[in-house]
Structure formats: structure tokens, C-alpha cells
Enzyme design. Structure first.
Site, PDB file in Angstrom:
ATOM      1  N   GLU A 196       0.881  -1.042   0.283  1.00  0.00           N
ATOM      2  CA  GLU A 196       0.432  -0.132   0.325  1.00  0.00           C
ATOM      3  C   GLU A 196       1.109   1.475   0.243  1.00  0.00           C
ATOM      4  OE1 GLU A 196      -3.544   0.228   2.896  1.00  0.00           O
ATOM      5  OE2 GLU A 196      -4.211  -1.725   1.518  1.00  0.00           O
ATOM      6  N   GLU A 325      -5.102  -8.825  -0.975  1.00  0.00           N
ATOM      7  CA  GLU A 325      -5.586  -8.219   0.677  1.00  0.00           C
ATOM      8  C   GLU A 325      -7.356  -8.685  -0.078  1.00  0.00           C
ATOM      9  OE1 GLU A 325      -4.504  -5.428   3.357  1.00  0.00           O
ATOM     10  OE2 GLU A 325      -2.238  -6.204   2.784  1.00  0.00           O
TER      11      GLU A 325
HETATM   12  O1  AHR Z   1      -5.779  -6.400   6.753  1.00  0.00           O
HETATM   13  C1  AHR Z   1      -5.496  -5.290   7.216  1.00  0.00           C
HETATM   14  C2  AHR Z   1      -4.571  -4.127   6.649  1.00  0.00           C
HETATM   15  O2  AHR Z   1      -5.351  -3.444   5.666  1.00  0.00           O
HETATM   16  C3  AHR Z   1      -3.653  -4.026   6.067  1.00  0.00           C
HETATM   17  O3  AHR Z   1      -1.985  -3.722   6.845  1.00  0.00           O
HETATM   18  C4  AHR Z   1      -2.922  -3.255   5.100  1.00  0.00           C
HETATM   19  O4  AHR Z   1      -2.371  -3.397   3.705  1.00  0.00           O
HETATM   20  C5  AHR Z   1      -4.907  -3.046   4.534  1.00  0.00           C
HETATM   21  O5  AHR Z   1      -5.117  -1.618   4.402  1.00  0.00           O
END
Ligand code: AHR
Length: 524
Positions: A196, A325
Site C-alpha cells: 500500500e 488482500e
Molecule cells: O489487513 C489489514 C490492513 O489493511 C493491512 O495492514 C493493510 O495493508 C490494509 O490497509
């Protein structure tokens, strides 16, 4: 073609209210077009130093009174082994860009402590580090996916980490690894270059990140026969410009994958007391259920948008799209640390999981990995452990059961198809289909997975089998009387059971799909 057109018309045009009648869902499968193999890495997991994911979830330490396998919680370890986890991403998430790997090697007592600034300000003692993670992967038989620190680290730090893990030479880093108890280098394939980077990973613009990626990637070397698969930090949801810039500035020769993060979340901000307004994981109305489903199914358009950008620069699909994710994100359970993202998991989560996996299966010519967030005690977890009574047996969530049921699709050939089904009107802008499906074939066995998203009605699904002589094998269903059903410590309310309501009749497979259910029909 005519047939396809009418099917699409049925699916996309009208039918805003649901009426249940005999064989109201028609699925047409094309086994002759089954080409793409579903990578097992689509079933990847994600373990971050966040809340009780690592500490208390995976890791209790060798001296713990909680039964453990070399420090890993035994019940969690056994459940993950059963799941046949193909790949695990670590150490973050946002945590990764503040993580300095040297703090997590060497004697555990002497490791420095750090504040986990992203997640509740918890003090991290670094007792779970590189050795503990890579040994876990070895014991589980899964590929490690290391997320490197680009935000607050240096190219030298990341380069040395790669050397420490993967070099069998007599370099200082390889010798340090040996001194710390590991003779042979580990195999590490997947390397994330930042996380991110548009947000918690450095708040960068895509042009700046692209240059940084190029610089960091140069120094992440292949040692011996260890070949890195380098993954650039990709977009947040539908930020297609991020993909566009990275594809143009980094290009296909320098990266093997580009990530995508997409959460099924409805966010109404924060209450004056700091608590979230994302809705409860357990208490929700039918409308809220469909809203979350609409959001989670929205990942398909998002994937298509990114694929479009990738295709422009990389028509031969060399760069993989890694959805590293994804999953549901609700308010934390009342009374738990707001920074620890601990939420319960109901049949709603199971339906989000199955329908998302159905979507990933369709794009495996581009999607090479997906990692649900996260494996234990965080967000849409597979497994929960009890904070108050850690000795309690861990809970396998409805989402865990979906992953276990869908194991059959790993490395099977995806069978494309179309569906004609009604749609449910969520609000004046959004609709969701009543039924989702995926099908694959492996070793002469075809598995059709069906999800009834409809909360109120069962649906009768008719599937063409072109008059082929098939028999229905041992099939399974995951459902509960109520979509709010969940598993808790000592309460196993949601688990798969044998499914008998599928039969071959007049050259078609007919399946009676109960409301809010997920079914695996096996055809031999
Ligand atoms: O999964 C939780 C968080 O969500 C992670 O640390 C981040 O990459 C995303 O914003």
C-alpha cells in the site's frame, strides 16, 4: 450464440424481484473450453503482526502451557495443515513498512521491542521473526510470501534480508543465518516490494513509487537456484491510474506481479468515541447483507478494470494480478481493542468467500494469487482463538469451511459457463444475482460449486450436461437455519454436511439449492 445472448439478457436486464419456481436457474457449462488451470495460490493466506493474528493466534512460544508444535499453537497449526495452505503473506500489511527484519532474528530474549504504530500501539517483542515464519511455512508445506519494507526501510536492508534468507554462500548474511540456527537457505519465491505504497506504506504517488520499485528491485537478487517472483505494491480497489502508471513506468521485464487490495466494506466513518461505523459482523439486516454482497461482488468490475490496464502494456499476460488482500471488514467485536480488527464470522462471510473465489476462478489467465485477510483472529479469519480463555479449542469459521470445501478446485481446470438467474434489488442503484457458481475438472471428476445468495428462497438449478452419462458423487452443503449463524468457542453451529438434493434427470443435472447455502456437487 443465440443461446448465449438470451442467457445474458436474462441475467443482466430486468427481474428485480425474486420469484421462486421450478428450475428457475439455468447454468450452461462448456467443458470443451476448460483450459485455464486454477492456481492453488488463489487460496493464499495473509498473516500480519496485527492484534492476535501472530501472537496468541499462530504463535504462543515453545514454553507456553497451550499445546504447541515448536511454539506454533497446535490446534491452529493442525487446522492450517488440513487446509493445505498454498502460500502465506507476512509480516504485513501496513506493519511491513515499519518492520526491520534484523530486530526479529537472533536470540529471542535479546530482540528489541518496537511500537506497532499501525495497530493499536501494541508493543511488539519481535519473538516471531524470519526463522519462526519461514520454519512455519516449511512445516505447513506452503510458499512464503515476504512483504518487504520500502516505506521506512532502505534498499540495502531489503537486499540483505533476501540474502539472509536465500543465500547458501559464505557471505556475512548467510553466516549470520547459520549462527542463528539455520544452516541451509530457505526457498523464498514471492517478494512484495512494499505494501500500500499509496497509503500506510509511504503515501507515495504512483510515479515516485515506480522509480523506487525499480531501485529496490535491482538489489533483490536471485541466489543459487532461488528465483524471486517480485510483486509491485498495487492499487487500492478501483484506482486504475495506479496500475496504469506502474505498468508504463516499471514495465513487464522488472516485475512478475502487481497487487490489488479490495475489501468488502461499507464505511460510514467514525463515531465521536472513536469506534467504527462499518456495521457489525453479527447483527445485520437483510438489506445490509445484500449491500455487503453487492460490494464484495463489485470486485469483478474492479478486476476487469485493472486487467484492462495490464493488457494494454502486457497483452501476453506475463505480469500476474495478485489480489493479496481481500475479504470483509466490519466493526471490531464490542469490548475488543479497536486497533486489533477482531471480528466474528457468519454464513454471510462464507457467502462472500465462495462468491469471491467463483470470480477469481474466471480470471486465472491473469490472477495468479489471492490472499484473504487474514488467517487468524483478524478481519475475515479462517480461525479464531479465545482472548479470555486461550486454552479453549480454536474455532473454525464458516469461511474456513468454504476454503476447505473449495480445495477441490485447486489446480483443476476451470470450466467456463453462463448463468440465467433472477436478481435481487439491493437499493435504487445495486442488484445482486440470486445464485453464483463455479466449476472445474480434475482427474476425471467435475465439481460444481453453487452459492444461493438469496436469503429467503431456495432455487432449483438446472445444469446442461449434454446428455452425458454422469453420476452424482459425494456432495456437501454449508448452510445454517439463519444467515447470522456463526461458530463460537464450544459451539459448532456451522459446518459442512452431506448433500443429497442433486440428481440427473432428463439429461440435466437438477440441484435444489436452499436459501443462503453453498453446495459442492461432485460429478463422475
Ligand atoms: O489487513 C489489514 C490492513 O489493511 C493491512 O495492514 C493493510 O495493508 C490494509 O490497509
Amino acid at each position: 450464440m443465440t443461446n448465449l445472448k438470451s442467457i445474458l439478457a436474462g441475467c443482466f436486464m430486468t427481474a428485480v424481484s425474486v420469484t421462486s419456481f421450478a428450475q428457475d436457474v439455468q447454468i450452461t457449462l462448456h467443458p470443451d473450453k476448460a483450459e485455464n488451470v486454477i492456481p492453488k495460490e488463489i487460496y493464499g493466506q495473509f498473516a500480519e503482526h496485527l492484534g492476535r493474528c501472530i501472537y496468541g493466534g499462530i504463535w504462543v512460544g515453545k514454553d507456553s502451557e497451550i499445546p504447541n508444535v515448536e511454539g506454533y499453537r497446535k490446534d491452529v497449526f493442525d487446522a492450517l495443515k488440513t487446509l493445505e495452505v498454498p502460500v502465506m503473506r507476512w509480516p504485513g500489511g501496513c506493519f511491513a513498512d515499519e518492520y526491520h527484519w534484523m530486530d526479529g532474528v537472533g536470540s529471542q530474549e535479546n530482540r528489541p521491542r518496537m511500537v506497532n504504530n499501525n495497530w493499536g500501539g501494541t508493543v511488539e517483542d519481535n519473538s516471531f521473526g524470519t526463522h519462526e515464519f519461514l520454519n512455519l511455512c516449511e512445516l505447513l508445506g506452503c510458499e512464503p510470501y515476504i512483504s518487504g519494507n520500502v516505506g521506512s526501510g532502505t534498499p540495502e536492508e531489503l537486499a540483505k534480508w533476501v540474502e539472509y534468507m536465500t543465500s547458501n554462500s559464505n557471505s556475512t548474511m548467510a553466516e549470520l543465518r547459520r549462527k542463528n540456527g539455520r544452516e541451509k537457505a530457505w526457498k523464498v519465491k514471492y517478494l512484495g516490494v512494499g505494501n500500500e505504497s499509496w497509503g500506510c506504506g509511504g503515501d507515495m504517488l504512483p510515479e515516485f513509487y515506480s522509480d523506487l520499485y525499480r531501485r529496490y528491485a535491482v538489489y533483490c537478487r536471485n541466489y543459487g537456484d532461488n528465483k524471486l517472483f517480485k510483486i509491485a505494491s498495487g492499487a487500492n480497489a478501483n484506482d486504475y491510474n495506479w496500475s496504469k502508471v506502474l505498468m508504463n513506468k516499471i514495465g513487464t521485464g522488472r516485475m512478475d506481479g502487481i497487487s490489488l487490495h479490495y475489501y468488502a466494506v461499507r464505511d460510514w466513518g467514525t463515531n465521536p468515541d472513536g469506534t467504527g461505523r462499518k456495521g457489525s459482523s453479527l447483527v445485520f439486516t437483510n438489506k445490509e447483507f445484500y449491500e455487503i454482497l453487492s460490494k464484495s461482488l463489485g470486485i469483478e468490475d474492479c478486476i476487469k478494470g485493472h486487467i484492462k490496464e495490464l493488457d494494454k502494456v502486457d497483452p501476453n499476460k506475463k505480469v500476474g494480478l495478485m489480489v493479496d488482500e481481500w475479504g470483509t471488514w466490519f466493526n471490531v467485536e464490542p469490548g475488543t481493542n479497536p486497533g486489533w480488527l477482531y471480528q466474528q464470522n457468519t454464513m454471510r462471510d462464507a457467502i462472500v468467500a465462495s462468491t469471491s473465489l467463483d470470480i477469481f476462478h474466471k480470471y486465472t489467465d491473469r490472477i495468479k494469487m489471492a490472499n484473504i485477510a487474514q488467517v487468524v483472529n483478524v478481519l475475515q479469519a479462517m480461525i479464531l482463538t479465545n482472548e479470555k480463555n486461550p486454552n479453549d479449542q480454536c474455532v473454525l469459521t464458516p469461511t474456513y469451511h468454504v476454503f476447505r470445501m473449495y480445495n477441490v478446485h485447486k489446480e483443476a481446470k476451470h470450466i467456463p459457463g453462463e448463468i440465467t438467474c433472477d436478481k435481487i434489488q439491493v437499493n435504487d442503484r445495486e442488484q445482486v444475482p440470486t445464485v453464483s457458481f463455479t466449476a472445474s475438472t480434475k482427474n476425471g471428476v467435475t465439481t460444481l460449486s453453487l452459492t444461493n445468495i438469496d436469503l429467503e428462497k431456495s432455487h432449483v438449478v438446472a445444469v446442461n450436461i449434454d446428455g452425458k452419462k454422469v453420476a452424482v458423487g459425494e456432495s456437501e452443503i454449508l448452510t445454517a437455519k439463519d444467515v447470522h449463524a456463526y461458530n463460537d468457542f464450544g459451539k459448532d453451529n456451522v459446518h459442512p454436511s452431506p448433500f443429497k438434493d442433486a440428481k440427473v434427470k432428463n439429461g440435466q443435472l437438477i440441484v435444489n439449492l436452499p436459501a443462503h447455502s453453498i453446495v459442492n456437487v461432485v460429478l463422475k
